[in-house]
Design a protein around this motif. Sequence first.
Motif, PDB file in Angstrom:
ATOM      1  N   ALA A   6       8.850  -4.624  33.822  1.00 34.14           N
ATOM      2  CA  ALA A   6       9.101  -4.807  32.386  1.00 34.14           C
ATOM      3  C   ALA A   6      10.196  -5.859  32.166  1.00 34.14           C
ATOM      4  O   ALA A   6      10.099  -6.689  31.253  1.00 34.14           O
ATOM      5  N   VAL A   7      11.208  -5.844  33.021  1.00 27.37           N
ATOM      6  CA  VAL A   7      12.317  -6.806  32.885  1.00 27.37           C
ATOM      7  C   VAL A   7      11.832  -8.223  33.242  1.00 27.37           C
ATOM      8  O   VAL A   7      12.087  -9.189  32.511  1.00 27.37           O
ATOM      9  N   TRP A  61      13.806   4.206  29.820  1.00 28.73           N
ATOM     10  CA  TRP A  61      12.795   4.776  30.709  1.00 28.73           C
ATOM     11  C   TRP A  61      12.936   6.292  30.739  1.00 28.73           C
ATOM     12  O   TRP A  61      14.015   6.838  30.502  1.00 28.73           O
ATOM     13  N   GLU A  69      17.859  -7.248  25.860  1.00 30.20           N
ATOM     14  CA  GLU A  69      17.969  -6.794  27.248  1.00 30.20           C
ATOM     15  C   GLU A  69      18.317  -5.313  27.348  1.00 30.20           C
ATOM     16  O   GLU A  69      19.169  -4.896  28.116  1.00 30.20           O
ATOM     17  N   TYR A  70      17.629  -4.546  26.501  1.00 28.69           N
ATOM     18  CA  TYR A  70      17.781  -3.086  26.546  1.00 28.69           C
ATOM     19  C   TYR A  70      16.509  -2.496  27.147  1.00 28.69           C
ATOM     20  O   TYR A  70      15.404  -2.917  26.811  1.00 28.69           O
ATOM     21  N   THR A  71      16.689  -1.526  28.046  1.00 28.10           N
ATOM     22  CA  THR A  71      15.512  -0.879  28.658  1.00 28.10           C
ATOM     23  C   THR A  71      15.642   0.632  28.550  1.00 28.10           C
ATOM     24  O   THR A  71      16.669   1.199  28.930  1.00 28.10           O
ATOM     25  N   VAL A  97       8.239   3.035  30.387  1.00 29.52           N
ATOM     26  CA  VAL A  97       9.346   2.074  30.323  1.00 29.52           C
ATOM     27  C   VAL A  97       9.100   1.190  29.098  1.00 29.52           C
ATOM     28  O   VAL A  97       8.001   0.653  28.933  1.00 29.52           O
ATOM     29  N   VAL A 141      10.237  -0.521  35.900  1.00 28.00           N
ATOM     30  CA  VAL A 141      11.409  -1.070  35.188  1.00 28.00           C
ATOM     31  C   VAL A 141      11.553  -2.550  35.533  1.00 28.00           C
ATOM     32  O   VAL A 141      11.711  -3.409  34.658  1.00 28.00           O
ATOM     33  N   THR A 173       8.630  -5.959  22.636  1.00 32.93           N
ATOM     34  CA  THR A 173       8.945  -5.204  23.861  1.00 32.93           C
ATOM     35  C   THR A 173       7.908  -5.528  24.944  1.00 32.93           C
ATOM     36  O   THR A 173       6.828  -6.040  24.653  1.00 32.93           O
ATOM     37  N   HIS A 196      10.971  -2.072  27.299  1.00 32.67           N
ATOM     38  CA  HIS A 196      12.058  -3.040  27.494  1.00 32.67           C
ATOM     39  C   HIS A 196      12.084  -4.022  26.330  1.00 32.67           C
ATOM     40  O   HIS A 196      11.042  -4.535  25.922  1.00 32.67           O
ATOM     41  N   LYS A 197      13.298  -4.274  25.799  1.00 32.47           N
ATOM     42  CA  LYS A 197      13.451  -5.256  24.714  1.00 32.47           C
ATOM     43  C   LYS A 197      14.033  -6.534  25.310  1.00 32.47           C
ATOM     44  O   LYS A 197      15.235  -6.580  25.608  1.00 32.47           O
TER      45      LYS A 197
END
Length: 360
Positions: free
Chosen positions: A75-76, A218, A214-216, A207, A72, A192, A209-210
Amino acid sequence: MAPMGIRLSPLGVAVFCLLGLGVLYHLYSGFLAGRISLFGLGGEPGGGGAAGPAAAADGGTVDLREMLAVSVLAAVRGGDEVRRVRESNVLHEKSKGKTREGAEDKMTSGDVLSNRKMFYLLKTAFPNVQINTEEHVDAADQEVILWDRKIPEDILKEIATPKEVPAESVTVWIDPLDATQEYTEDLRKYVTTMVCVAVNGKPVLGVIHKPFSEYTAWAMVDGGSNVKARTSYNEKTPRIVVSRSHSGMVKQVALQSFGNQTTIIPAGGAGYKVLALLDVPDKSQEKADLYIHVTYIKKWDICAGNAILKALGGHMTTLSGEEISYTGSDGIEGGLLASIRMNHQALVRKLPDLEKTGHK
Ligand SMILES: Nc1ncnc2c1ncn2[C@@H]1O[C@H](COP(=O)(O)O)[C@@H](OP(=O)(O)O)[C@H]1O
Ligand SMILES: [Mg+2]
């Protein structure tokens, strides 16, 4: 006072000093090599400490819950690079070559910088696992990115206990920027970053992530998730989400299989298209009932979505209904069908055999 009868020859002193320097160099280079192998590409684990390698602590096993936490984060962090580069408007767009169908296979600074962050974060935390990533990792441009080993509350709440598996059974797939084509067109909602962990080739955690909203999302198979399926899907006249830039004959296949009432939604990114099947709060996300792809596709594009769908009771298979193995080769030939809360095998039976119809 100098001892009587001992003469210090200048040559002897020079040789002595050189020997001393040699010993010091030897010791120090050994130490450095140890540090580099700790954080380097596939080096042996060593040491410990707050950000020490997980596999070392437990005799060659890794905790999937920890892998989820760092995935996570990766990805962020990768997404932060993707957003930063897009906002700078300096993308350094290049072509990596052409796809089999002749489309440009693009790469930008967003892909490269995101890849670097994601890869080294995962590699530093789990030096013993195999990581396959879409972009080339420049070994001369290594970065040590420490992870504080904290598992976020939302993961702890869903997955109460550690889940250990042998490190050698794990393959990680990283897509540092999915929908690169759309990224270059500034169609931000499709973009993503994705991480997937497969165990013995089976997708177990994903996971997606957009970075621009800022949407994730998992999920872990037999673990938990922060995303769920919608309550209803239209199986009879489904809305089908398909590629807008690598479509092949997908529209013909979809209409032939599900009839002319079917709505086709062209969209970028495999991550975006899997999220279209789920209950995602992000306003920029379109909704669909099925995801179909007919051309060749790579495993880093689809593994995370496959894991999330599987964790939520859905399916992602080739168009002939075969499970996809996330080891070995990078790509799959047999197209893709993704569904959730539907009779997946019944959907497969509606699809034509691509080899026979030439609908690739
Ligand atoms: N025929 C093909 N050959 C190679 N890559 C393909 C492909 N079809 C789709 N892909 C890749 O799969 C992802 C989703 O594709 P699409 O948006 O067309 O549905 C994109 O990944 P990247 O953007 O990470 O390169 C795209 O490049
Ligand atoms: Mg990519």
